[in-house]
Enzyme design. Structure first.
Site, mmCIF file in Angstrom:
data_model
loop_
_atom_site.group_PDB
_atom_site.id
_atom_site.type_symbol
_atom_site.label_atom_id
_atom_site.label_comp_id
_atom_site.label_asym_id
_atom_site.label_seq_id
_atom_site.Cartn_x
_atom_site.Cartn_y
_atom_site.Cartn_z
ATOM 1 N N LYS A 54 0.843 -1.213 0.000
ATOM 2 C CA LYS A 54 0.000 0.000 0.000
ATOM 3 C C LYS A 54 0.870 1.251 0.000
ATOM 4 O O LYS A 54 0.598 2.220 -0.709
ATOM 5 C CB LYS A 54 -0.922 -0.004 1.229
ATOM 6 C CG LYS A 54 -2.067 -1.007 1.102
ATOM 7 C CD LYS A 54 -2.847 -1.176 2.395
ATOM 8 C CE LYS A 54 -3.908 -2.269 2.208
ATOM 9 N NZ LYS A 54 -4.641 -2.604 3.430
ATOM 10 N N GLN A 98 -4.444 -1.653 9.541
ATOM 11 C CA GLN A 98 -4.377 -2.919 8.821
ATOM 12 C C GLN A 98 -5.047 -4.016 9.664
ATOM 13 O O GLN A 98 -4.657 -4.248 10.802
ATOM 14 C CB GLN A 98 -2.908 -3.273 8.534
ATOM 15 C CG GLN A 98 -2.721 -4.530 7.726
ATOM 16 C CD GLN A 98 -3.282 -4.420 6.311
ATOM 17 O OE1 GLN A 98 -3.154 -3.400 5.641
ATOM 18 N NE2 GLN A 98 -3.926 -5.477 5.841
ATOM 19 N N ASP A 121 -10.764 3.366 4.436
ATOM 20 C CA ASP A 121 -11.266 1.994 4.257
ATOM 21 C C ASP A 121 -12.802 1.958 4.307
ATOM 22 O O ASP A 121 -13.410 0.915 4.049
ATOM 23 C CB ASP A 121 -10.711 1.069 5.348
ATOM 24 C CG ASP A 121 -9.438 0.345 4.898
ATOM 25 O OD1 ASP A 121 -9.166 0.339 3.682
ATOM 26 O OD2 ASP A 121 -8.742 -0.214 5.762
#
Ligand SMILES: NC(=O)c1ccc[n+]([C@@H]2O[C@H](COP(=O)([O-])OP(=O)(O)OC[C@H]3O[C@@H](n4cnc5c(N)ncnc54)[C@H](OP(=O)(O)O)[C@@H]3O)[C@@H](O)[C@H]2O)c1
Length: 296
Positions: A54, A98, A121
């Site tokens: 990422k 994460q 997200d």
């Protein structure tokens, strides 16, 4: 019929180039370089690989990417404090934690500690609520990537029967909500299946577009797919491959070889949904930076 391959890598490249152009524009107009902050707890090898990748693609798109790696035994309070600090930091455009986090951490509390304006997200309850209401701010990256893959390959879901296998918070639920909206690029009739669904095949065979997100290698077999269906395989499963140096290979939830003889289009694993997920995360980060700049 041999299915057309939906090349997620190629389409993700298009999206990443668009994001990079948006980053250049942000620098020119506002003097702002979008910054993505990733929080990683512990040293799980798979999570570390995802975080590195990422950061790499964010940097390639001209953004700044940073990571805060906290020890696996970090306390819940310390993690929440870090997430809130990043949420309050004006130099940070987007924040993600994460997942998964270790068992002693309450993942819902972590998600609620995110600043919803930086929740790239799209997991914060405020952002989930906005998605439900059809006014999404940040669509979770995997569903957003699936929608883009469909649209950019001429498979508009409007009027189609989409069957989604899986009801997770990060894939199954949000892709269902996204594609059922009364909106361009959506307007599908959506059926959601899960582990308690009786006779899964009788439902998947009705799908014009089949989304498999169960984490069960090869569970979707050719007899479960209608002729000419578009098949999106989200599954990313490691199976033993002693002949390979790493000892494993990645396979999807779909029996690719057999199903590609029946489907009209299909995503491969790897190289399908995965690259799109990262590209859409970048797009959400750019969007967060643009929204912050617009607020002034
Ligand atoms: N490529 C990417 O970018 C990406 C992103 C995210 C996830 N993934 C992959 O996608 C897969 C799913 O991940 P996730 O996090 O969404 O899944 P998850 O949280 O593990 O949920 C799996 C879902 O599938 C359902 N399910 C499991 N076995 C089933 C069966 N035999 N029949 C019908 N439904 C079944 C479960 O039903 P219940 O709710 O009843 O338990 C659950 O809703 C995994 O392989 C993951 O690695 C890939």
């Amino acid at each position: 019929m041999k299915a057309e391959l939906i090349d997620g890598k190629r389409i993700a490249g298009e999206v990443r180039a668009e994001v990079a152009a948006g980053v250049v524009e942000m620098k020119q107009r506002f003097g702002i370089v979008p910054r993505l902050a990733v929080v990683l707890v512990g040293d799980d090898p798979a999570s570390s690989i995802y975080v590195r990748s990422k950061k790499k693609v964010a940097t390639e798109a001209g953004m700044v990417a940073s990571d805060d790696t906290l020890p696996a035994d970090v306390t819940q309070d310390e993690l929440l404090r870090q997430v809130r600090l990043l949420g309050d930091d004006d130099s940070v455009s987007g924040v993600l934690v994460q997942l998964p986090v270790p068992d002693h951490i309450d993942v819902d509390a972590v998600i609620e500690a995110l600043n919803p304006d930086k929740d790239v997200d799209g997991l914060h309850p405020t952002n989930v609520g906005l998605l439900v209401q059809g006014r999404a701010r940040f669509v979770p990256a995997t569903p957003a990537g699936i929608q883009q893959m469909l649209l950019r390959t001429g498979n508009d879901p409007s009027g189609k029967h989409v069957v989604v296998c899986g009801r997770s918070e990060i894939v199954g639920k949000p892709i269902s909500l996204l594609l059922m909206q009364k909106a361009a690029g959506a307007n599908a009739t959506v059926t959601i299946c899960h582990s308690r669904t009786a006779d899964l095949g009788s439902i998947t065979r009705q799908a014009d577009i089949l989304v498999a997100a169960m984490g069960q290698p090869g569970i979707i077999t050719a007899d479960m797919v209608k002729d000419g269906a578009v098949v999106i395989d989200v599954g990313t499963n490691r199976i033993d491959a002693p002949e390979r140096k790493c000892g494993y290979r990645l396979v999807g939830d779909v029996d690719f070889e057999a199903v590609s003889e029946k489907a009209s289009a299909i995503t491969p694993v790897p190289g399908g949904v995965g690259p799109m997920t990262i590209a859409m995360l970048l797009q959400n980060t750019l969007l967060a930076a643009q929204q912050a700049a617009a607020k002034g």
